[in-house]
Design a protein around this motif. Structure first.
Motif, PDB file in Angstrom:
ATOM      1  N   GLU A  80       7.585  -3.405  13.513  1.00 63.73           N
ATOM      2  CA  GLU A  80       6.259  -2.930  13.207  1.00 63.73           C
ATOM      3  C   GLU A  80       6.276  -1.364  12.901  1.00 63.73           C
ATOM      4  OE1 GLU A  80       6.684  -3.135  17.628  1.00 63.73           O
ATOM      5  OE2 GLU A  80       7.472  -4.440  15.916  1.00 63.73           O
ATOM      6  N   PHE A  81       7.174  -0.867  13.247  1.00 61.80           N
ATOM      7  CA  PHE A  81       7.382   0.678  12.657  1.00 61.80           C
ATOM      8  C   PHE A  81       7.871   0.662  11.123  1.00 61.80           C
ATOM      9  CE2 PHE A  81      10.434   4.158  11.684  1.00 61.80           C
ATOM     10  CZ  PHE A  81       9.639   5.158  11.635  1.00 61.80           C
ATOM     11  N   TRP A  82       8.758  -0.306  10.529  1.00 62.78           N
ATOM     12  CA  TRP A  82       8.736  -0.112   9.348  1.00 62.78           C
ATOM     13  C   TRP A  82       7.630  -0.650   8.467  1.00 62.78           C
ATOM     14  CZ3 TRP A  82      12.826   2.796   7.487  1.00 62.78           C
ATOM     15  CH2 TRP A  82      13.727   3.022   8.248  1.00 62.78           C
ATOM     16  N   ARG A  83       7.137  -1.521   8.979  1.00 64.13           N
ATOM     17  CA  ARG A  83       5.820  -2.075   8.509  1.00 64.13           C
ATOM     18  C   ARG A  83       4.566  -0.880   8.182  1.00 64.13           C
ATOM     19  NH1 ARG A  83       2.464  -6.030   6.880  1.00 64.13           N
ATOM     20  NH2 ARG A  83       0.088  -5.798   7.538  1.00 64.13           N
ATOM     21  N   SER A  84       4.672   0.206   9.099  1.00 63.68           N
ATOM     22  CA  SER A  84       3.757   0.870   9.198  1.00 63.68           C
ATOM     23  C   SER A  84       4.230   2.207   7.997  1.00 63.68           C
ATOM     24  CB  SER A  84       3.537   1.694  10.343  1.00 63.68           C
ATOM     25  OG  SER A  84       3.034   0.826  11.416  1.00 63.68           O
ATOM     26  N   ALA A  85       5.550   2.330   8.022  1.00 59.75           N
ATOM     27  CA  ALA A  85       6.259   3.137   6.914  1.00 59.75           C
ATOM     28  C   ALA A  85       6.098   2.436   5.552  1.00 59.75           C
ATOM     29  CB  ALA A  85       7.778   3.280   7.135  1.00 59.75           C
ATOM     30  N   TRP A  86       6.089   1.526   5.249  1.00 59.44           N
ATOM     31  CA  TRP A  86       5.803   0.652   4.131  1.00 59.44           C
ATOM     32  C   TRP A  86       4.308   0.830   3.703  1.00 59.44           C
ATOM     33  CZ3 TRP A  86       7.062  -0.409  -0.510  1.00 59.44           C
ATOM     34  CH2 TRP A  86       6.433  -1.317  -1.294  1.00 59.44           C
ATOM     35  N   LEU A  87       3.292   0.613   4.618  1.00 53.35           N
ATOM     36  CA  LEU A  87       1.989   0.571   4.508  1.00 53.35           C
ATOM     37  C   LEU A  87       1.718   2.134   4.093  1.00 53.35           C
ATOM     38  CD1 LEU A  87       0.456  -1.520   7.252  1.00 53.35           C
ATOM     39  CD2 LEU A  87       0.562  -2.050   4.477  1.00 53.35           C
ATOM     40  N   THR A  88       2.337   3.119   4.615  1.00 51.51           N
ATOM     41  CA  THR A  88       2.080   4.539   4.350  1.00 51.51           C
ATOM     42  C   THR A  88       2.683   4.913   3.082  1.00 51.51           C
ATOM     43  OG1 THR A  88       2.461   4.827   6.661  1.00 51.51           O
ATOM     44  CG2 THR A  88       2.326   6.702   5.153  1.00 51.51           C
ATOM     45  N   PHE A  91      -0.032   3.544   0.723  1.00 46.81           N
ATOM     46  CA  PHE A  91      -1.078   4.099   0.695  1.00 46.81           C
ATOM     47  C   PHE A  91      -0.966   5.246  -0.087  1.00 46.81           C
ATOM     48  CE2 PHE A  91      -4.068   7.298   3.009  1.00 46.81           C
ATOM     49  CZ  PHE A  91      -5.224   6.553   3.080  1.00 46.81           C
ATOM     50  N   ALA A  92       0.172   6.263   0.077  1.00 43.57           N
ATOM     51  CA  ALA A  92       0.256   7.420  -0.644  1.00 43.57           C
ATOM     52  C   ALA A  92       0.353   7.313  -2.234  1.00 43.57           C
ATOM     53  CB  ALA A  92       1.468   8.063  -0.168  1.00 43.57           C
ATOM     54  N   LEU A  93       0.976   6.078  -2.599  1.00 40.19           N
ATOM     55  CA  LEU A  93       1.187   5.814  -3.919  1.00 40.19           C
ATOM     56  C   LEU A  93      -0.195   5.508  -4.532  1.00 40.19           C
ATOM     57  CD1 LEU A  93       4.462   3.316  -4.090  1.00 40.19           C
ATOM     58  CD2 LEU A  93       4.046   5.932  -4.867  1.00 40.19           C
ATOM     59  N   ILE A  94      -1.189   4.949  -4.000  1.00 39.00           N
ATOM     60  CA  ILE A  94      -2.705   4.776  -4.591  1.00 39.00           C
ATOM     61  C   ILE A  94      -3.414   6.258  -4.489  1.00 39.00           C
ATOM     62  CG2 ILE A  94      -4.731   3.850  -4.243  1.00 39.00           C
ATOM     63  CD1 ILE A  94      -3.326   1.435  -3.112  1.00 39.00           C
ATOM     64  N   VAL A  95      -3.304   7.001  -3.195  1.00 44.01           N
ATOM     65  CA  VAL A  95      -4.119   8.288  -3.034  1.00 44.01           C
ATOM     66  C   VAL A  95      -3.671   9.400  -3.986  1.00 44.01           C
ATOM     67  CG1 VAL A  95      -5.126   9.962  -1.553  1.00 44.01           C
ATOM     68  CG2 VAL A  95      -4.703   7.646  -0.860  1.00 44.01           C
ATOM     69  N   ALA A  96      -2.379   9.558  -4.110  1.00 39.42           N
ATOM     70  CA  ALA A  96      -1.921  10.667  -4.910  1.00 39.42           C
ATOM     71  C   ALA A  96      -2.333  10.847  -6.223  1.00 39.42           C
ATOM     72  CB  ALA A  96      -0.443  10.937  -4.473  1.00 39.42           C
ATOM     73  N   PRO A  97      -1.878   9.576  -6.982  1.00 39.21           N
ATOM     74  CA  PRO A  97      -2.186   9.480  -8.600  1.00 39.21           C
ATOM     75  C   PRO A  97      -3.797   9.753  -8.787  1.00 39.21           C
ATOM     76  CG  PRO A  97      -0.432   8.058  -7.929  1.00 39.21           C
ATOM     77  CD  PRO A  97      -1.030   8.464  -6.691  1.00 39.21           C
ATOM     78  N   LEU A  98      -4.492   8.870  -8.014  1.00 42.61           N
ATOM     79  CA  LEU A  98      -5.928   8.767  -8.141  1.00 42.61           C
ATOM     80  C   LEU A  98      -6.383  10.124  -7.894  1.00 42.61           C
ATOM     81  CD1 LEU A  98      -8.299   6.843  -8.731  1.00 42.61           C
ATOM     82  CD2 LEU A  98      -8.424   6.334  -6.447  1.00 42.61           C
TER      83      LEU A  98
END
Length: 308
Positions: A80-88, A91-98
């Motif tokens: 679940e820790f690695w799943r959270s890291a992947w979701l993060t 999330f950042a790959l959508i937020v930062a460029p947009l």
């Protein structure tokens, strides 16, 4: 005469150097309160979190046992820790460029003076003044699956309603759009300042040489804006990796942990699962990742920045 001028400047520099320690001592009493608050609320909590992450304690925090790197190894061994890291990361790959794209477009629209520009600047920069809690509540109403205005708009266009915040597939992208919207104002402010610092003479010279709008943007404006873009990009990436308020208020890491990003995993483990030392280890791992990403951005992009 020139030699005497150089000697005089050197003498003034030596005098200033001799007076620097005295000036620092005189300023110290005024700086001590700020240093004290910084140590109390910034340094000491980090030291306490580091010390706590190296121990194991009971549920009531009355006894600690040294475990060394045990909490870090346990965190890295959890799926679940690695799943959270992947979701993060997603999330950042959508937020930062947009956020960077919208902030740059907003800055390009309002950095020059023209009739009505004050209204547009106010509208773009308004997101900076809206608290996260207020923005999250407003977005929650707007995206409500039954009576939300987003689905009403889709219905008016003949499209089916969407479960924006209740679907495991849509929750994380929706939160990313909300986060990018909230940061556009701050990004636009910094980029507007960077655009206004570009000398008009340079743009006029490019125009005289026959450069069109696109050529001026790609060959003149963007290289001169690169220091500001580099700073804004660094801040946006780091901020997107630590977004918390809107996630807590809109989805609480759900549905089905589809928006359980890294920082919210830390919150969940500390205050709901009562695994405080484990949460401290996860928080420090996130801190190390942020430092690594910042260093990586400086290494990859810092050399390409054109400083005037």
């Amino acid at each position: 005469m020139e030699a005497k001028g150089e000697e005089r400047r050197f003498g003034l520099w030596r005098k200033a150097q001799r007076g620097a320690p005295r000036a620092a001592l005189e300023a110290l009493p005024f700086l001590l309160p700020a240093y004290g608050l910084f140590l109390l609320f910034m340094v000491l909590p980090v030291v306490e979190a580091l010390w706590l992450s190296l121990h194991q304690e009971n549920l009531f925090g009355r006894g600690r046992e040294w475990v060394g790197l045990g909490n870090y190894l346990e965190a890295l061994a959890r799926p679940e820790f690695w799943r959270s890291a992947w979701l993060t990361l997603k999330f950042a790959l959508i937020v930062a460029p947009l956020e960077l794209l919208l902030g740059l477009l907003a800055a390009l629209l309002v950095y020059r003076a023209y009739p009505g520009v004050a209204l547009f600047r106010t509208l773009f920069f308004l997101t900076t003044a809206v608290p996260t809690a207020v923005a999250a509540v407003a977005w929650g109403w707007f995206l409500h699956p039954v009576g939300g205005y987003a689905n009403r708009l889709l219905a008016a266009l003949g499209l089916p309603p969407q479960p924006w915040l209740t679907s495991p597939e849509l929750a994380l992208p929706t939160l990313a759009v909300v986060t990018a919207w909230a940061g556009v104002g701050f990004t636009a402010i910094l980029l507007t300042a960077g655009l206004q610092s570009i000398p008009e003479e340079v743009l006029e010279a490019a125009t005289v040489d026959g450069a069109g709008p696109w050529t001026r943007f790609w060959r003149v404006i963007l290289p001169l804006l690169s220091p500001t873009l580099f700073l804004v990009g660094l801040l946006v990436v780091l901020k997107s990796l630590t977004a918390f308020g809107q996630i807590h208020l809109l989805t609480r890491g759900g549905p089905a942990e589809s928006s359980m990003v890294w920082i919210y995993r830390v919150y969940q483990d500390a205050f709901f699962n009562f695994q405080v030392p484990l949460a401290a280890a996860e928080a420090l791992l996130l801190f190390l990742v942020l430092l690594l990403l910042a260093a990586l951005q400086f290494w990859l992009l810092g050399r390409r920045v054109h400083y005037a």
